[in-house]
Design an enzyme around this catalytic site. Structure first.
Site, short mmCIF file in Angstrom:
data_model
loop_
_atom_site.label_atom_id
_atom_site.label_comp_id
_atom_site.label_asym_id
_atom_site.label_seq_id
_atom_site.Cartn_x
_atom_site.Cartn_y
_atom_site.Cartn_z
N CYS A 1 -23.14 15.11 -12.74
CA CYS A 1 -23.45 14.97 -14.49
C CYS A 1 -24.75 15.70 -13.88
CB CYS A 1 -24.60 13.84 -13.88
SG CYS A 1 -25.06 12.87 -13.44
N CYS B 1 -23.46 9.14 -16.66
CA CYS B 1 -22.88 9.93 -15.18
C CYS B 1 -21.34 9.15 -15.17
CB CYS B 1 -23.31 9.80 -13.97
SG CYS B 1 -22.33 10.43 -12.88
N ARG C 1 8.09 -7.79 -1.92
CA ARG C 1 6.97 -8.69 -1.72
C ARG C 1 6.57 -8.46 -3.45
NH1 ARG C 1 3.31 -10.11 2.34
NH2 ARG C 1 3.86 -8.75 3.64
N GLU D 1 11.57 -8.97 7.44
CA GLU D 1 11.21 -7.16 7.10
C GLU D 1 12.64 -6.30 7.38
OE1 GLU D 1 6.86 -4.99 7.58
OE2 GLU D 1 8.00 -6.98 6.89
N LYS E 1 4.78 -7.21 14.79
CA LYS E 1 4.53 -6.36 13.61
C LYS E 1 5.71 -5.24 13.14
CE LYS E 1 0.99 -5.67 10.14
NZ LYS E 1 2.16 -4.60 9.81
#
Length: 664
Positions: free
Chosen positions: A410, A429, A144, A178, A122
């Site tokens: 808050c 909040c 990509r 790649e 990879k």
């Protein structure tokens, strides 16, 4: 003139072949001096004729600086990969594959072969997509991007000397690879760089994102190709066959590719790849494991994000030590209050890390993390920094981290539920309300165009929006009081909010923000239960029958619709005119309904993806292989072996014209 053009073609072919021998095969057949003489001859001819062939090596480096990046729609989708971080997860993936194949083989005469995997490295670079036309010429390269739309980087890719500008191929293909920066190129570049690069990945990505093509060329990038994402020629039967095709086309390919028939073999290959990781001249961050047989891939299919037939095994991430300065508590859309570590800045894998994940108070106590202590930080999956533990010797002068008892935004009292703390002030909040509104309005949810987090903050602070339903009560006059909201922008937002009332049920379910429910699960719920009322009243037992819904997700959905406040909010949305709908797709009677069809060859009016979509819209099943169960083989120009197989088996063969006549 004709003689000069012929000579140019001859020189271009020769120079491209020499470049392939030099950069890809590392086996040059001529000297550098001989190459330079031929190159100079070509440059002179191009100037004289004012003609430059699109695949000429002189096109690799241009003097121009581009103005901007344009978008490019990929012909075939570039999928992300699911990830496994240990062998247990990898074996779970393998077992899921086995189960699907066993089920298919038990019901089909056309059996799938035994599982065979291909393991590759990879690469840690930037994914690129290169399109070659029917003449074999590189006509487009893109990033990509979203997987569907990327950015055009054709000029940048042409600077990579290993990428061929022309291949010997007669049909349109897209090849995925790649782009990487080698350690050698990285060191050479940094010797003369005014601003040295921090790591190889940034070096590659920065080069391809640079509009100055000469600067891209200076980085001296390389590339490896590993997939054909779109193919108008003969289909591949296996990944091995696809990889051989890529290699035969002269595209650079990593030499390491291993075939495995079981998980023990896969594990050995992963261990081997990790053992040589430090010796390589480029970065890798794992291994990729894919199913070899293409038909098996089609049966396994896809999730909304990943192919089910491939997975990435991620290596252990890098670690480093730094000081914990403080802890920041943040509130999410669900009201959960989570800690984030603020660190003394430190370089890790070429990235400056200042913050890291701490998860929750139990995680903090288990790891004995304290303020002022030295902590071990890991970039999990080489991306998300996480604190893994502490240096014991540094604890002497450290302080305990105190759990908050009030919301940091808050000031409401927090409640503890399991290992997490929650702010229950959903009405006022700010982080909760803003994130909920942004999620509700997002493209995959209610798709309210022109909505942003800045807009949500203004609606909360200036217009006192305290619930999702309040969005549908906003008036144009109120929007005009907000910063940067003029007449047109205000009207556009009002129109977008009103238009969102008619939405499909899956988008509405996703928009509600049910914990653990993404868009795919929302779609699956709607396919199973059809109506909002049915989803609201379903049981946990019924929910776990939905594909990919386990007990945790089922309980999240069940508990969500048990909350009276949520039911009240949904009722208010419906009363304000929100009408989520579900329509089962109706297919008119046609000759291809419920038929199995195989397509071979190039069609005039459809790309491969378009004809598949068209056939599926007619209710047909599209198969990649011909068998006695095939009803039709649709044949285009230059058909492959599937045509011969159809004739052999006596399967009905039709051409594109016959197909068009049948669906009129």
């Amino acid at each position: 003139m004709d003689n000069k053009l012929e000579k140019m073609k001859e020189l271009v072919e020769e120079l491209n072949q020499y470049a392939y021998e030099y950069y890809v095969l590392d086996n040059p057949s001529i000297s550098d001096k001989e190459y330079d003489l031929k190159y100079d001859e070509l440059v002179i001819l191009e100037k004289k004729t004012e003609v430059t062939l699109p695949y000429s090596p002189t096109q690799r480096v241009g003097d121009k600086i581009l103005g901007e990046f344009s978008k490019y729609t990929h012909k075939g989708r570039l999928w992300s990969l699911d990830k496994a971080q240990n062998m247990e997860q990898l074996i779970e993936w393998h077992n899921r594959n086995l189960k699907v194949i066993e089920q298919y083989n038990s019901m089909s005469e056309d059996k799938l072969p035994e599982l065979r995997y291909i393991v590759t490295k990879k690469f840690d670079g930037l994914t690129v997509n290169c399109t070659y036309d029917e003449n074999g010429i590189l006509i487009k390269s893109a990033t990509r991007g979203t997987g569907i739309i990327g950015e055009d980087i054709t000029a940048q890719i042409k600077t990579i000397k290993t990428v061929p500008l022309k291949i010997k191929n007669s049909h349109v293909i897209e090849v995925h690879g790649e782009a990487i920066m080698t350690k050698t190129a990285f060191e050479e570049y940094n010797k003369a760089a005014q601003v040295p690069l921090k790591n190889l990945r940034n070096g590659a990505a920065g080069a391809l994102r640079n509009l100055d093509i000469k600067e891209t060329a200076r980085r001296n990038l390389s590339a490896f190709f590993y997939d054909v994402g779109y193919n108008e020629g003969p289909e591949f039967k296996s990944y091995r066959e696809m990889m051989n095709f890529i290699k035969n086309m002269g595209l650079p390919q990593d030499k390491y590719i291993k075939e495995c028939t079981n998980m023990e073999e896969v594990e050995k290959e992963i261990e081997y790849i990790e053992s040589i990781r430090g010796e390589l001249d480029y970065d890798i961050d794992g291994a990729v494991i894919v199913v070899d047989d293409i038909k098996t891939r089609e049966i396994l299919g896809y999730t909304i994000k990943f192919p089910k037939w491939a997975i990435a095994y991620k290596f252990e991430a890098k670690e480093i030590t730094t000081k914990l300065l403080d802890v920041e508590w943040n509130v999410g859309r669900s009201g959960r209050v989570t800690p984030t570590a603020l660190l003394e800045p430190v370089e890790l894998g070429g990235v400056t890390v200042k913050r890291a994940t701490l998860n929750n108070m139990d995680d903090i106590k288990r790891k004995n993390v304290k303020l002022g202590a030295k902590v071990l930080v890991r970039r999990s999956n080489d991306v998300i920094p996480e604190i893994m533990g502490v240096v014991e010797e540094s604890l002497e002068e450290s302080e305990e981290i105190q759990a908050p008892d009030r919301c940091p935004y808050c000031n409401s009292h927090l409640v503890q539920n399991g290992v997490h703390y929650y702010c229950e002030n959903t009405l006022s909040c700010k982080p909760q309300m803003v994130k909920s509104i942004v999620h509700f309005a997002s493209r995959e949810a209610m798709n309210i165009a022109g909505f942003s987090e800045k807009t949500a903050e203004q609606l909360f602070e200036k217009l006192d929006i305290k619930s999702i339903a309040d969005l549908y009560k906003i008036k144009k006059e109120e929007l005009l009081t907000l910063e940067k909201f003029k007449d047109k922008k205000s009207q556009n937002l009002i129109d977008a909010i009103q238009n969102s009332k008619n939405c499909d049920l899956a988008s509405f379910i996703y928009a509600l923000g049910i914990p653990n429910v993404g868009k795919k699960t929302a779609n699956d719920l709607v396919m199973k239960f059809k109506t909002l009322e049915s989803i609201k009243n379903t049981t946990i037992e019924q929910l776990v029958e939905v594909p990919d819904v386990g007990e945790i997700v089922a309980k999240s959905i069940y508990d969500f619709f048990e909350d009276e406040k949520i039911i009240s909010n949904i009722e208010e949305l419906l009363n304000l005119g929100v009408k989520p709908y579900y329509e089962e797709e109706r297919i008119d009677e046609n000759p291809f309904m419920d038929k199995t069809i195989v397509v071979t060859g190039s069609l005039n009016n459809y790309s491969r993806g378009e004809i598949k979509d068209k056939l599926q819209s007619l209710g047909a099943k599209v198969s990649s292989s011909v068998s006695k169960n095939t009803d039709y083989v649709l044949v285009g120009e230059k058909p492959g072996s599937k045509y011969e197989k159809a004739i052999e088996l006596g399967v009905k063969v039709i051409n594109e014209e016959e197909f068009s006549n049948k669906i009129k």
